[in-house]
Design a protein around this motif. Structure first.
Motif, mmCIF file in Angstrom:
data_model
loop_
_atom_site.group_PDB
_atom_site.id
_atom_site.type_symbol
_atom_site.label_atom_id
_atom_site.label_comp_id
_atom_site.label_asym_id
_atom_site.label_seq_id
_atom_site.Cartn_x
_atom_site.Cartn_y
_atom_site.Cartn_z
ATOM 1 N N LEU A 37 0.823 -1.212 0.000
ATOM 2 C CA LEU A 37 0.000 0.000 0.000
ATOM 3 C C LEU A 37 0.855 1.259 0.000
ATOM 4 O O LEU A 37 0.565 2.228 -0.714
ATOM 5 C CB LEU A 37 -0.926 0.003 1.213
ATOM 6 N N ALA A 38 1.920 1.248 0.799
ATOM 7 C CA ALA A 38 2.792 2.421 0.878
ATOM 8 C C ALA A 38 3.466 2.712 -0.456
ATOM 9 O O ALA A 38 3.663 3.875 -0.830
ATOM 10 C CB ALA A 38 3.836 2.217 1.972
ATOM 11 N N GLU A 39 3.812 1.647 -1.181
ATOM 12 C CA GLU A 39 4.472 1.797 -2.471
ATOM 13 C C GLU A 39 3.480 1.872 -3.632
ATOM 14 O O GLU A 39 3.895 1.913 -4.790
ATOM 15 C CB GLU A 39 5.439 0.637 -2.677
ATOM 16 N N ARG A 40 2.180 1.861 -3.308
ATOM 17 C CA ARG A 40 1.105 1.961 -4.294
ATOM 18 C C ARG A 40 1.165 0.828 -5.314
ATOM 19 O O ARG A 40 0.793 1.003 -6.481
ATOM 20 C CB ARG A 40 1.158 3.314 -5.012
ATOM 21 N N ARG A 41 1.629 -0.337 -4.850
ATOM 22 C CA ARG A 41 1.615 -1.499 -5.741
ATOM 23 C C ARG A 41 0.218 -2.074 -5.878
ATOM 24 O O ARG A 41 -0.077 -2.793 -6.830
ATOM 25 C CB ARG A 41 2.606 -2.549 -5.242
ATOM 26 N N ILE A 42 -0.643 -1.808 -4.898
ATOM 27 C CA ILE A 42 -2.087 -1.971 -5.061
ATOM 28 C C ILE A 42 -2.722 -0.653 -4.634
ATOM 29 O O ILE A 42 -2.114 0.136 -3.908
ATOM 30 C CB ILE A 42 -2.673 -3.156 -4.254
ATOM 31 N N ALA A 43 -3.945 -0.407 -5.095
ATOM 32 C CA ALA A 43 -4.538 0.911 -4.891
ATOM 33 C C ALA A 43 -4.969 1.161 -3.456
ATOM 34 O O ALA A 43 -4.740 2.247 -2.910
ATOM 35 C CB ALA A 43 -5.729 1.098 -5.829
#
Length: 284
Positions: free
Chosen positions: A216-222
């Protein structure tokens, strides 16, 4: 009640009625001088009770299935909507006094309409979620050990990874336990689309919270929407600070109707046990 109080209760009373946050361990169940004959759990999940030790002690164990299905399905849809539409972010912004008015690109989220909902598990709650999601125009797919002929779904995936690659929303409804612990780990999160949303109203142990926080922090999923946690009431500290995760305090069954029905199930199982009648909801 802590472990000492629970062990003492085993010696002082005829029945123990724990909740899902009480850890009823082997030492508690096999305490010397125990008087309790039945563990009538207030909740559907019973992973917090050592069933092997309960059987060894000759104790009956019951739970409260069925009556919380609709309430928990409502929360799953709530989390989907909040995460997809960034509702929690918007409310926090408004309450903080930071909202400056309507703007074309402000907090733009995603619609549920047309999206593929991947259900992990196909029990009563997952089916209730599927019915609700179809009303929003979602397509339904699911993963389980075997296909179910009566599942209201468009597709069955025998492989969880394959479903995770395709789902716009992945909603968890699997049971807890060693077999399913961290079934959503870094590897599974890595194959989910960047726009995907994870929802968990099943068991906190299903998700590696550290891996989820990183994704989540790396926005690998929304985004993610969580109602259950691995170490309740403690939540992974990184998740607390992330804007793209909706966190609810285990509200799945928190309706007047469901919680009353759960209590009545406990009482009915106790009545049957002390009357020497077959139990309604035995798990051990």
């Amino acid at each position: 009640m802590d472990a000492v109080a629970l062990a003492q209760a085993m010696c002082d009373h005829d029945a123990l009625c724990p909740t899902v946050t009480d850890r009823v361990t082997r030492d508690i169940l096999l305490v010397q001088g125990r008087r309790v004959g039945i563990i009538a759990n207030y909740g559907a999940g019973y992973e917090h009770i050592d069933l092997a030790a309960a059987r060894e002690a000759g104790l009956a164990v019951t739970n409260t299935p069925d009556v919380l299905t609709e309430a928990t399905a409502d929360i799953a849809i709530t989390l989907m909507l909040m995460a997809m539409r960034r509702a929690a972010e918007g409310e926090r912004e408004l309450r903080a006094g930071d909202w400056t008015g309507w703007r074309p690109t402000h907090l733009v989220g995603q619609s549920l309409d047309g999206k593929l909902l991947g259900l992990v598990g196909f029990g009563r709650i997952a089916r209730a979620v599927a019915r609700r999601a179809q009303a929003f125009g979602m397509r339904i797919a699911y993963h389980s050990r075997r296909p179910a002929a009566d599942m209201p779904a468009d597709a069955y995936y025998a492989d969880l990874g394959a479903l995770a690659q395709q789902a716009d929303v992945l909603s968890l409804h699997a049971p807890g336990g060693a077999e399913t612990r961290h079934m959503v780990d870094a590897a599974l999160l890595a194959v989910m689309p960047a726009h995907a949303v994870l929802v968990n109203t099943g068991r906190g142990s299903l998700v590696d919270e550290g891996a989820l926080a990183e994704a989540l922090a790396e926005r690998r999923i929304a985004a993610a929407g969580l109602d259950v946690y691995e170490n309740e009431p403690h939540v992974h500290p990184t998740l607390i600070d992330l804007p793209n995760v909706v966190l609810l305090p285990h509200l799945g069954s928190a309706t007047i109707e469901a919680r009353t029905a759960m209590g009545m199930k406990v009482a009915d199982n106790l009545d049957r046990f002390f009357a020497g009648e077959p139990l309604l909801d035995p798990v051990a």
